[in-house]
Design a protein around this motif. Sequence first.
Motif, PDB file in Angstrom:
ATOM      1  N   ALA A   5    -100.507  54.968  38.421  1.00 44.89           N
ATOM      2  CA  ALA A   5    -100.671  56.257  39.459  1.00 44.89           C
ATOM      3  C   ALA A   5    -100.324  55.925  41.029  1.00 44.89           C
ATOM      4  CB  ALA A   5    -102.051  56.644  39.075  1.00 44.89           C
ATOM      5  N   PRO A   6    -100.808  54.831  41.654  1.00 44.81           N
ATOM      6  CA  PRO A   6    -100.595  54.820  43.111  1.00 44.81           C
ATOM      7  C   PRO A   6     -99.376  54.801  43.503  1.00 44.81           C
ATOM      8  CG  PRO A   6    -102.521  53.547  42.489  1.00 44.81           C
ATOM      9  CD  PRO A   6    -102.069  53.908  41.183  1.00 44.81           C
ATOM     10  N   VAL A   7     -98.392  53.830  42.866  1.00 46.54           N
ATOM     11  CA  VAL A   7     -97.014  53.526  42.984  1.00 46.54           C
ATOM     12  C   VAL A   7     -96.327  55.048  42.737  1.00 46.54           C
ATOM     13  CG1 VAL A   7     -95.215  52.217  42.485  1.00 46.54           C
ATOM     14  CG2 VAL A   7     -97.419  51.053  42.908  1.00 46.54           C
ATOM     15  N   PHE A   8     -96.456  55.327  41.658  1.00 44.68           N
ATOM     16  CA  PHE A   8     -95.833  56.473  41.105  1.00 44.68           C
ATOM     17  C   PHE A   8     -95.956  57.996  41.844  1.00 44.68           C
ATOM     18  CE2 PHE A   8     -95.346  60.188  38.178  1.00 44.68           C
ATOM     19  CZ  PHE A   8     -94.086  59.993  37.602  1.00 44.68           C
ATOM     20  N   GLU A   9     -97.067  57.877  42.231  1.00 44.42           N
ATOM     21  CA  GLU A   9     -97.842  59.286  43.191  1.00 44.42           C
ATOM     22  C   GLU A   9     -96.905  58.957  44.549  1.00 44.42           C
ATOM     23  OE1 GLU A   9    -101.353  61.462  44.938  1.00 44.42           O
ATOM     24  OE2 GLU A   9    -101.617  60.643  42.835  1.00 44.42           O
ATOM     25  N   LYS A  10     -97.106  57.913  45.054  1.00 45.23           N
ATOM     26  CA  LYS A  10     -96.490  57.487  46.517  1.00 45.23           C
ATOM     27  C   LYS A  10     -95.153  57.843  46.345  1.00 45.23           C
ATOM     28  CE  LYS A  10     -95.893  53.840  49.841  1.00 45.23           C
ATOM     29  NZ  LYS A  10     -96.033  52.407  49.984  1.00 45.23           N
ATOM     30  N   LEU A  11     -94.335  57.370  45.355  1.00 50.91           N
ATOM     31  CA  LEU A  11     -93.056  57.573  45.191  1.00 50.91           C
ATOM     32  C   LEU A  11     -92.558  59.013  45.183  1.00 50.91           C
ATOM     33  CD1 LEU A  11     -91.917  54.498  43.185  1.00 50.91           C
ATOM     34  CD2 LEU A  11     -91.410  54.813  45.776  1.00 50.91           C
ATOM     35  N   PHE A  12     -93.288  59.659  44.391  1.00 49.53           N
ATOM     36  CA  PHE A  12     -92.940  61.186  44.161  1.00 49.53           C
ATOM     37  C   PHE A  12     -93.447  62.028  45.448  1.00 49.53           C
ATOM     38  CE2 PHE A  12     -92.403  61.745  39.711  1.00 49.53           C
ATOM     39  CZ  PHE A  12     -91.393  62.672  39.615  1.00 49.53           C
ATOM     40  N   ARG A  13     -94.534  61.675  46.131  1.00 47.89           N
ATOM     41  CA  ARG A  13     -94.844  62.372  47.379  1.00 47.89           C
ATOM     42  C   ARG A  13     -93.940  61.938  48.424  1.00 47.89           C
ATOM     43  NH1 ARG A  13     -98.860  65.498  46.519  1.00 47.89           N
ATOM     44  NH2 ARG A  13    -100.672  64.616  44.942  1.00 47.89           N
TER      45      ARG A  13
END
Length: 175
Positions: A5-13
């Motif tokens: 979640a943290p990596v994925f969300e950061k990339l999407f944001r």
Amino acid sequence: MAAEAPVFEKLFRACRRSAVHLEMRDAYMPSDPMFVAWQKDRSVDHAADPEWQPWLDFMSEVVGRGVEVRRARIVSEPVSEYIRFEHAVTDMNVRAGEQVRWLARRRATDLALPGNDFWLFDEETLLVNHFDGDGEWQSEGGTEVVSDPAVIKLCATAFGAVWDRATPHEDYRPA
């Protein structure tokens, strides 16, 4: 959600223009409670899955700020039980703003494809997803961020070729 979640969300944001996702497995996370429930009666109750709504809200937010989100799935036909389930729940992805297409594996023989599923953000950052042989998410090393321009070009080209050949979700009928 498969990616950490943290990596994925950061990339999407951080994403500004496009996020594309290539899926090439015939089964993912067979232990997923939503899939297990679907196997019992073939019905989908999105409201009953507490993890589903945050994803839909997140995708709506991402698409709402102008990011084009496209997902292409290469599937064997006749489709697996999991792909039948995935097709049944994809309407929710589409309603949240994702564009989804399906490509029968037999129509992908002449395409150069990478060895793993991935998300590609703004054609600059690649998030590779790693699963075990049964399709379960690898708890350690489940994602890999890649910035090598040659790998990004390979994945962008592969996604484009699949996307151009694939059938839009609303027209695809699982065989």
